[in-house]
Design a protein around this motif. Structure first.
Motif, PDB file in Angstrom:
ATOM      1  N   LEU A 186      -1.727   6.444  -0.802  1.00 23.50           N
ATOM      2  CA  LEU A 186      -1.363   5.191  -0.120  1.00 23.50           C
ATOM      3  C   LEU A 186      -2.602   4.544   0.494  1.00 23.50           C
ATOM      4  CD1 LEU A 186       0.961   3.314   0.799  1.00 23.50           C
ATOM      5  CD2 LEU A 186       1.125   4.711   2.863  1.00 23.50           C
ATOM      6  N   ASP A 187      -3.462   5.358   1.103  1.00 17.05           N
ATOM      7  CA  ASP A 187      -4.657   4.825   1.762  1.00 17.05           C
ATOM      8  C   ASP A 187      -5.612   4.166   0.764  1.00 17.05           C
ATOM      9  OD1 ASP A 187      -3.668   5.718   4.153  1.00 17.05           O
ATOM     10  OD2 ASP A 187      -4.943   7.505   4.251  1.00 17.05           O
ATOM     11  N   VAL A 188      -5.867   4.843  -0.378  1.00 10.83           N
ATOM     12  CA  VAL A 188      -6.813   4.251  -1.335  1.00 10.83           C
ATOM     13  C   VAL A 188      -6.202   3.019  -2.006  1.00 10.83           C
ATOM     14  CG1 VAL A 188      -8.035   6.419  -1.741  1.00 10.83           C
ATOM     15  CG2 VAL A 188      -6.123   5.794  -3.230  1.00 10.83           C
ATOM     16  N   SER A 189      -4.891   3.031  -2.165  1.00 12.59           N
ATOM     17  CA  SER A 189      -4.230   1.842  -2.728  1.00 12.59           C
ATOM     18  C   SER A 189      -4.428   0.647  -1.803  1.00 12.59           C
ATOM     19  CB  SER A 189      -2.736   2.113  -2.927  1.00 12.59           C
ATOM     20  OG  SER A 189      -2.059   0.930  -3.305  1.00 12.59           O
ATOM     21  N   PHE A 190      -4.174   0.853  -0.510  1.00 13.83           N
ATOM     22  CA  PHE A 190      -4.301  -0.264   0.433  1.00 13.83           C
ATOM     23  C   PHE A 190      -5.759  -0.693   0.583  1.00 13.83           C
ATOM     24  CE2 PHE A 190      -4.493  -2.148   4.723  1.00 13.83           C
ATOM     25  CZ  PHE A 190      -3.573  -3.175   4.536  1.00 13.83           C
ATOM     26  N   HIS A 191      -6.658   0.287   0.523  1.00 18.41           N
ATOM     27  CA  HIS A 191      -8.090  -0.028   0.622  1.00 18.41           C
ATOM     28  C   HIS A 191      -8.503  -0.983  -0.507  1.00 18.41           C
ATOM     29  CE1 HIS A 191     -12.422   0.584   1.126  1.00 18.41           C
ATOM     30  NE2 HIS A 191     -12.485   0.861  -0.172  1.00 18.41           N
ATOM     31  N   GLU A 192      -8.123  -0.654  -1.736  1.00 19.46           N
ATOM     32  CA  GLU A 192      -8.505  -1.504  -2.852  1.00 19.46           C
ATOM     33  C   GLU A 192      -7.735  -2.826  -2.858  1.00 19.46           C
ATOM     34  OE1 GLU A 192     -11.005  -1.216  -4.861  1.00 19.46           O
ATOM     35  OE2 GLU A 192     -11.590   0.661  -3.877  1.00 19.46           O
ATOM     36  N   TYR A 193      -6.493  -2.790  -2.405  1.00 22.26           N
ATOM     37  CA  TYR A 193      -5.730  -4.042  -2.278  1.00 22.26           C
ATOM     38  C   TYR A 193      -6.432  -4.978  -1.304  1.00 22.26           C
ATOM     39  CZ  TYR A 193      -1.875  -7.250  -1.198  1.00 22.26           C
ATOM     40  OH  TYR A 193      -1.105  -8.381  -1.006  1.00 22.26           O
ATOM     41  N   SER A 194      -6.908  -4.420  -0.169  1.00 21.47           N
ATOM     42  CA  SER A 194      -7.576  -5.237   0.846  1.00 21.47           C
ATOM     43  C   SER A 194      -8.902  -5.799   0.334  1.00 21.47           C
ATOM     44  CB  SER A 194      -7.824  -4.408   2.120  1.00 21.47           C
ATOM     45  OG  SER A 194      -6.596  -3.923   2.636  1.00 21.47           O
ATOM     46  N   ARG A 195      -9.514  -5.092  -0.632  1.00 17.06           N
ATOM     47  CA  ARG A 195     -10.765  -5.580  -1.237  1.00 17.06           C
ATOM     48  C   ARG A 195     -10.497  -6.526  -2.403  1.00 17.06           C
ATOM     49  NH1 ARG A 195     -13.583  -1.578  -3.772  1.00 17.06           N
ATOM     50  NH2 ARG A 195     -15.514  -2.758  -3.656  1.00 17.06           N
ATOM     51  N   ASN A 196      -9.222  -6.858  -2.581  1.00 16.85           N
ATOM     52  CA  ASN A 196      -8.811  -7.796  -3.629  1.00 16.85           C
ATOM     53  C   ASN A 196      -9.154  -7.261  -5.019  1.00 16.85           C
ATOM     54  OD1 ASN A 196      -7.413 -10.136  -4.208  1.00 16.85           O
ATOM     55  ND2 ASN A 196      -9.261 -11.395  -4.358  1.00 16.85           N
TER      56      ASN A 196
END
Length: 342
Positions: free
Chosen positions: A87-97
């Motif tokens: 979940l954390d790496v998913s949100f991290h990359e989502y936030s980096r567009n």
């Protein structure tokens, strides 16, 4: 007009009320859309509503992790940790567009693990290379396999799970953006791996419960039974007295007794099959007698026939002298197994 109520204050109040209404309406719309846990495609993330909707999916997934933890699953549990790290790496990359499919793939892997845990199923111990990630650092994957077999793995579960996820994260970055973008996540995986190995080495295995040495109580078969006999009706008066004393001792002298083993033995005279049957019958008679006298712990009975002689008496004659010499072999042993004192 009252000087304490200016037109600006009045208009500001209307603006606040109107904004609140819009926020509630937007929240309702986002909640309706979150029933489909698929992130908005990157090219469509151009409105607040789309972003709020995606953030709602992340919040809902995080709540599932919290609910499992509230239900008793440890934060450091290997599978719950892995769901959190995905979940954390998913949100991290989502936030980096991120423009690829990694945020969605990582989110789905988190949700897959959570669904298995919620359904009380095993999510498995493999870490998939989601979104076509390149498998980097085979040496690290070998170390993860070794960690999972380590006696101290229970102290290294969280670091191991997240190291595996970060290495997949790096494998996704290298085919999307090259080594420069993958390197930070490889470094994170290396650091977590080292920390996991140190934690496993320092982790003391749970202490085994103390076990007291068994106590052996030996009774002469000649004192217990008439010659060549084995039933309760064949017990001698002295034998009954000895068994009564033993039953009392077992009830009062061994407060931590856990179980008993009754073992019958014979001498070497006579056939093997006959002696085996005689020893079994005598052991079962002693077991039943102790149970009738109030010994309430589990008791097993077995016969070992002539297999465990304690005195050989080679060359002794005549026969009566030999029978007398072999008397120590004709015995019934009661082994007392106790829990150790705290």
């Amino acid at each position: 007009m009252n000087k304490n109520h200016s037109p600006f204050v009045f208009r500001s109040g209307l603006i606040v009320v109107a904004a609140a209404c819009l926020t509630l309406a937007s929240a309702f719309a986002v909640a309706q859309e979150n029933t489909n846990p698929v992130l908005t495609p990157q090219e469509d993330r151009i409105t607040d509503r789309a972003i709020h909707r995606d953030h709602g999916i992340y919040r809902d997934t995080q709540q599932r992790i919290k609910t499992l933890n509230d239900g008793g699953r440890r934060v450091a549990d290997y599978h719950l940790s892995k769901a959190q790290c995905w979940l954390d790496v998913s949100f991290h990359e989502y936030s980096r567009n991120d423009r690829g499919g990694f945020p969605q793939a990582a989110l789905e892997e988190s949700q897959r693990i959570l669904t298995s845990l919620e359904e009380k199923k095993d999510p498995g111990w493999e870490t998939p290379l989601v979104n076509g990630a390149e498998k980097l650092r085979p040496d690290l994957w070998e170390r993860y396999d070794a960690l999972k077999k380590h006696a101290g793995f229970q102290c290294a579960t969280q670091q191991t799970a997240c190291a595996e996820v970060e290495l997949v994260h790096a494998g996704n970055e290298i085919h999307d953006a090259g080594w420069r973008h993958a390197k930070p996540y490889v470094q994170i995986a290396e650091d977590l791996t080292g920390a996991a190995e140190q934690a496993a080495e320092k982790c003391a295995p749970p202490p085994a419960p103390p076990v007291a040495a068994p106590v052996k109580l030996t009774l002469s078969a000649d004192a217990l039974f008439r010659f060549d006999k084995s039933t309760e009706q064949d017990l001698l008066v002295k034998g009954r007295e000895e068994l009564d004393e033993m039953a009392e001792k077992l009830r009062t002298g061994f407060p931590n007794v856990k179980r008993l083993s009754v073992i019958g033995h014979t001498d070497r005279l006579g056939g093997k099959a006959y002696n085996q049957k005689l020893s079994e019958s005598r052991a079962n008679t002693v077991k039943a007698y102790l149970e009738q006298r109030g010994v309430r712990v589990p008791i097993t009975a077995e016969g070992r026939g002539l297999t465990e002689q304690v005195k050989a008496c080679e060359g002794v004659s005549p026969r009566k002298a030999l029978i007398d010499c072999l008397q120590p072999n004709r015995r019934v042993e009661v082994i007392v197994h106790e829990d150790a004192q705290p």
